[in-house]
Design a protein around this motif. Structure first.
Motif, short mmCIF file in Angstrom:
data_model
loop_
_atom_site.label_atom_id
_atom_site.label_comp_id
_atom_site.label_asym_id
_atom_site.label_seq_id
_atom_site.Cartn_x
_atom_site.Cartn_y
_atom_site.Cartn_z
N ILE A 28 -5.82 4.46 2.37
CA ILE A 28 -5.96 3.04 2.72
C ILE A 28 -7.38 2.76 3.19
O ILE A 28 -8.03 1.81 2.75
CB ILE A 28 -4.93 2.62 3.79
N GLY A 55 0.71 3.29 -3.27
CA GLY A 55 -0.29 4.33 -3.00
C GLY A 55 -0.09 5.62 -3.75
O GLY A 55 -1.00 6.09 -4.45
N TYR A 95 0.84 -1.20 0.00
CA TYR A 95 0.00 0.00 0.00
C TYR A 95 0.87 1.25 0.00
O TYR A 95 0.62 2.20 -0.73
CB TYR A 95 -0.90 0.03 1.24
N TYR A 126 -8.26 1.39 -0.64
CA TYR A 126 -7.78 0.00 -0.61
C TYR A 126 -8.67 -0.86 0.29
O TYR A 126 -8.99 -2.00 -0.04
CB TYR A 126 -6.34 -0.05 -0.10
N ARG A 127 -9.00 -0.33 1.47
CA ARG A 127 -9.85 -1.08 2.39
C ARG A 127 -11.26 -0.50 2.41
O ARG A 127 -11.91 -0.49 3.45
CB ARG A 127 -9.28 -1.08 3.81
#
Lengths: 146, 189
Positions: free
Chosen positions: B144, B131, B127, B148-149
């Motif tokens: 994140i 990122g 990440y 991503y999450r």
């Protein structure tokens, strides 16, 4: 709370900056600490402070209980909406690239913006609803308690 | 180095002092305020760990909202804690055993800042690496959590929503809307 002049004046001055700060935390979250959760709580604190000092009727004239209840569900729907749209367009769930396929990081910006806004709406709604639920059980804190 | 140690020690000392004060106090209004102080001190500890986002949340939720909610609860219950009727030895034993077990558990945890800690060698490194070009958003925590999450964060939002619905169903006193029949006028289900 009618004779707490200092509290009333200070509250009146503080509520607007609190809400402004919540919006800053929300929309500046890409660059500085904070995001939807924190901004939602700060936003709710502005309303709760107003409710504590001026009473439930005054704050519910600004933000009625039914609206706070609707906000709880609305935020989750806002959060999920880019996910559903991305599914319909053939991307993975919550894959923000669908927003601008030729410039993926722009899509990410807008995706993050939308979902954080959803979080803001839900958290604000939940915090204010919980406060309303507690505070309308009985008249506010009596004057001797302060 | 010395300064870090000094700050850590003084924050933890104040934390313990606050805890003892909470145990000693009988006036619940004061206890609520001390709980707010406890949250603020925890937030400062999190700042020293460079976890600014978490510290922010702790200060806003722990010191802000929780204090208000506890005060609202206080208006519905009594203001003074009752004297305990049992001897304090059994609770003390339970607390000591639980605390010892927790401390024993922390012995297995990786050291602070350990490069080989599970949190560092998993996806986190990827990440951090990918990122900046994927997201073009400077705040790592934001991208994140939200991208991503994003699926996890949606779950968290749903948890907040569910908690709110639960509290409302328990204590809000909202009543079911019912179509008005001439018979049960004035009676609400």
């Amino acid at each position: 709370m009618h004779h707490h002049l200092i509290l009333r004046v200070v509250t009146k001055m503080l509520v607007a900056p609190i809400i402004l700060f919540a919006l800053y935390v929300q929309f500046h979250g890409d660059f500085s600490p904070g995001g939807g959760f924190q901004a939602g709580v700060i936003m709710a604190v502005g309303f709760i402070l107003y409710g504590i000092v001026y009473g439930m009727e005054k704050v519910q004239a600004v933000l009625p209980a039914w609206l706070a209840h609707k906000m709880m569900a609305l935020g989750v729907m806002i959060y999920a909406s880019p996910g559903v749209i991305s599914l319909l367009l053939g991307y993975n769930f919550l894959d923000y690239r669908f927003i601008s396929p030729h410039h993926p990081s722009h899509g990410q910006h807008w995706g993050v913006f939308v979902v954080e806004f959803g979080v803001l709406v839900t958290v604000t709604g939940v915090m204010i609803s919980i406060y309303y639920a507690f505070a309308s059980r009985r008249p506010a804190i009596s004057d001797e308690e302060w | 180095m010395m300064l870090d140690l000094f700050i850590d020690l003084s924050l933890f000392t104040m934390l313990v002092a606050t805890g003892i004060a909470i145990v000693k106090m009988r006036r619940l209004f004061g206890v609520t305020m001390m709980a707010g102080v406890f949250s603020l001190l925890s937030a400062m500890l999190l700042v020293t760990l460079d976890a600014v986002d978490v510290a922010f949340t702790e200060a806003a939720v722990g010191a802000g909202i929780s204090t208000v909610l506890m005060l609202s609860t206080l208006t519905l219950t009594s203001r003074i804690e009752k004297k305990p009727v049992h001897t304090p030895w059994i609770p003390l034993l339970v607390v000591t055993v639980t605390g010892a077990a927790i401390i024993y558990g922390t012995l297995d945890m990786p050291h602070f800042g350990d490069a080989n800690a599970p949190a560092q060698v998993g996806v986190a490194a990827q990440y951090m690496e990918r990122g900046p070009e994927d997201m073009d958003i400077p705040n790592v925590v934001t991208y994140i959590l939200a991208s991503y999450r994003g699926y996890d964060t949606m779950g968290e939002t749903a948890v907040v929503f569910t908690a709110g619905v639960g509290v409302l169903m328990l204590i809000s006193g909202l009543r079911r809307r019912r179509r008005k029949h001439p018979k049960d006028e004035g009676e609400v289900g």
